[in-house]
Scaffold this motif. Structure first.
Motif, PDB file in Angstrom:
ATOM      1  N   ALA A  48    -100.441  -2.867  56.207  1.00 28.54           N
ATOM      2  CA  ALA A  48    -101.341  -3.967  56.550  1.00 28.54           C
ATOM      3  C   ALA A  48    -100.622  -5.144  57.181  1.00 28.54           C
ATOM      4  O   ALA A  48    -101.200  -5.874  57.970  1.00 28.54           O
ATOM      5  CB  ALA A  48    -102.087  -4.435  55.303  1.00 28.54           C
ATOM      6  N   GLY A  49     -99.380  -5.387  56.883  1.00 30.62           N
ATOM      7  CA  GLY A  49     -98.663  -6.537  57.434  1.00 30.62           C
ATOM      8  C   GLY A  49     -98.891  -7.772  56.595  1.00 30.62           C
ATOM      9  O   GLY A  49     -99.801  -7.845  55.768  1.00 30.62           O
ATOM     10  N   SER A  50     -98.067  -8.770  56.827  1.00 28.33           N
ATOM     11  CA  SER A  50     -98.171 -10.001  56.055  1.00 28.33           C
ATOM     12  C   SER A  50     -99.074 -10.995  56.771  1.00 28.33           C
ATOM     13  O   SER A  50     -99.298 -10.888  57.982  1.00 28.33           O
ATOM     14  CB  SER A  50     -96.780 -10.599  55.856  1.00 28.33           C
ATOM     15  N   PRO A  51     -99.603 -11.981  56.049  1.00 23.89           N
ATOM     16  CA  PRO A  51    -100.470 -12.983  56.673  1.00 23.89           C
ATOM     17  C   PRO A  51     -99.782 -13.745  57.813  1.00 23.89           C
ATOM     18  O   PRO A  51    -100.417 -14.056  58.819  1.00 23.89           O
ATOM     19  CB  PRO A  51    -100.835 -13.921  55.522  1.00 23.89           C
ATOM     20  N   LYS A  52     -98.491 -14.025  57.676  1.00 21.48           N
ATOM     21  CA  LYS A  52     -97.793 -14.747  58.739  1.00 21.48           C
ATOM     22  C   LYS A  52     -97.722 -13.902  60.008  1.00 21.48           C
ATOM     23  O   LYS A  52     -97.825 -14.417  61.117  1.00 21.48           O
ATOM     24  CB  LYS A  52     -96.406 -15.186  58.282  1.00 21.48           C
ATOM     25  N   SER A  53     -97.585 -12.599  59.867  1.00 21.50           N
ATOM     26  CA  SER A  53     -97.584 -11.723  61.032  1.00 21.50           C
ATOM     27  C   SER A  53     -98.964 -11.657  61.673  1.00 21.50           C
ATOM     28  O   SER A  53     -99.096 -11.668  62.899  1.00 21.50           O
ATOM     29  CB  SER A  53     -97.129 -10.323  60.640  1.00 21.50           C
ATOM     30  N   TRP A  54     -99.992 -11.615  60.844  1.00 19.88           N
ATOM     31  CA  TRP A  54    -101.353 -11.598  61.393  1.00 19.88           C
ATOM     32  C   TRP A  54    -101.680 -12.915  62.087  1.00 19.88           C
ATOM     33  O   TRP A  54    -102.435 -12.936  63.061  1.00 19.88           O
ATOM     34  CB  TRP A  54    -102.376 -11.294  60.303  1.00 19.88           C
ATOM     35  N   PHE A  55    -101.122 -14.024  61.608  1.00 22.32           N
ATOM     36  CA  PHE A  55    -101.327 -15.317  62.274  1.00 22.32           C
ATOM     37  C   PHE A  55    -100.726 -15.279  63.677  1.00 22.32           C
ATOM     38  O   PHE A  55    -101.344 -15.741  64.638  1.00 22.32           O
ATOM     39  CB  PHE A  55    -100.715 -16.453  61.451  1.00 22.32           C
ATOM     40  N   ALA A  56     -99.538 -14.704  63.806  1.00 16.66           N
ATOM     41  CA  ALA A  56     -98.906 -14.589  65.121  1.00 16.66           C
ATOM     42  C   ALA A  56     -99.727 -13.690  66.037  1.00 16.66           C
ATOM     43  O   ALA A  56     -99.952 -14.015  67.214  1.00 16.66           O
ATOM     44  CB  ALA A  56     -97.483 -14.054  64.970  1.00 16.66           C
ATOM     45  N   VAL A  57    -100.206 -12.580  65.525  1.00 12.88           N
ATOM     46  CA  VAL A  57    -101.015 -11.660  66.328  1.00 12.88           C
ATOM     47  C   VAL A  57    -102.329 -12.320  66.742  1.00 12.88           C
ATOM     48  O   VAL A  57    -102.774 -12.195  67.889  1.00 12.88           O
ATOM     49  CB  VAL A  57    -101.276 -10.356  65.541  1.00 12.88           C
TER      50      VAL A  57
ATOM     51  N   GLY B 272    -104.882 -16.394  72.883  1.00 16.45           N
ATOM     52  CA  GLY B 272    -104.356 -16.701  74.210  1.00 16.45           C
ATOM     53  C   GLY B 272    -104.841 -15.712  75.252  1.00 16.45           C
ATOM     54  O   GLY B 272    -105.224 -16.082  76.367  1.00 16.45           O
ATOM     55  N   PHE B 273    -104.847 -14.429  74.898  1.00 12.84           N
ATOM     56  CA  PHE B 273    -105.327 -13.398  75.812  1.00 12.84           C
ATOM     57  C   PHE B 273    -106.810 -13.593  76.104  1.00 12.84           C
ATOM     58  O   PHE B 273    -107.258 -13.438  77.249  1.00 12.84           O
ATOM     59  CB  PHE B 273    -105.068 -12.022  75.201  1.00 12.84           C
ATOM     60  N   LEU B 274    -107.576 -13.946  75.083  1.00 13.01           N
ATOM     61  CA  LEU B 274    -109.012 -14.181  75.243  1.00 13.01           C
ATOM     62  C   LEU B 274    -109.269 -15.382  76.154  1.00 13.01           C
ATOM     63  O   LEU B 274    -110.111 -15.320  77.055  1.00 13.01           O
ATOM     64  CB  LEU B 274    -109.654 -14.392  73.874  1.00 13.01           C
ATOM     65  N   VAL B 275    -108.548 -16.480  75.934  1.00 15.18           N
ATOM     66  CA  VAL B 275    -108.706 -17.677  76.775  1.00 15.18           C
ATOM     67  C   VAL B 275    -108.380 -17.341  78.228  1.00 15.18           C
ATOM     68  O   VAL B 275    -109.128 -17.683  79.148  1.00 15.18           O
ATOM     69  CB  VAL B 275    -107.814 -18.835  76.254  1.00 15.18           C
TER      70      VAL B 275
ATOM     71  N   VAL C 288     -96.585 -18.829  72.913  1.00 10.49           N
ATOM     72  CA  VAL C 288     -96.379 -19.451  71.603  1.00 10.49           C
ATOM     73  C   VAL C 288     -96.550 -18.409  70.500  1.00 10.49           C
ATOM     74  O   VAL C 288     -95.774 -18.368  69.538  1.00 10.49           O
ATOM     75  CB  VAL C 288     -97.346 -20.646  71.403  1.00 10.49           C
ATOM     76  N   GLY C 289     -97.557 -17.539  70.629  1.00 11.17           N
ATOM     77  CA  GLY C 289     -97.750 -16.469  69.654  1.00 11.17           C
ATOM     78  C   GLY C 289     -96.568 -15.523  69.615  1.00 11.17           C
ATOM     79  O   GLY C 289     -96.168 -15.052  68.556  1.00 11.17           O
ATOM     80  N   GLY C 290     -95.987 -15.240  70.780  1.00 15.23           N
ATOM     81  CA  GLY C 290     -94.797 -14.390  70.821  1.00 15.23           C
ATOM     82  C   GLY C 290     -93.613 -15.035  70.128  1.00 15.23           C
ATOM     83  O   GLY C 290     -92.859 -14.373  69.408  1.00 15.23           O
ATOM     84  N   LEU C 291     -93.456 -16.341  70.329  1.00 17.89           N
ATOM     85  CA  LEU C 291     -92.378 -17.052  69.629  1.00 17.89           C
ATOM     86  C   LEU C 291     -92.624 -17.078  68.123  1.00 17.89           C
ATOM     87  O   LEU C 291     -91.682 -16.948  67.330  1.00 17.89           O
ATOM     88  CB  LEU C 291     -92.244 -18.477  70.177  1.00 17.89           C
TER      89      LEU C 291
END
Length: 88
Positions: free
Chosen positions: A11-20, A26-29, A52-55
């Protein structure tokens, strides 16, 4: 096989899901900006949000969320198709 305390969640961690989620926003915008104009300022804003999400993904070490499970050993089961022709 001995059971470990970890059940192998991918499932991944919440911090990883925040980055995703940041990358997806950004892709949607950027995608919406391309279809409504194109509005190049918003396209670049979307690209910046993706960056920023990639960073963020690099900062939270998103690739450490991958869990490599031990190989599963599943016995082969015999299967007969209704379309199978009997061999003489």
């Amino acid at each position: 096989m001995a059971q470990s305390g970890h059940q192998g969640s991918h499932a991944g961690s919440p911090k990883s899901w925040f980055a995703v989620t940041t990358i997806l926003i950004g892709f949607l915008v950027g995608g919406i900006a391309l279809t409504i104009g194109p509005n190049w300022v918003l396209v670049w804003v979307g690209a910046g949000i993706c960056a920023v999400g990639g960073l963020l993904a690099l900062a939270v070490d998103i690739f450490s969320d991958v869990i490599v499970d031990a190989p599963r050993e599943i016995e082969a089961q015999e299967h007969h198709s209704p379309f199978e022709h009997p061999r003489a």
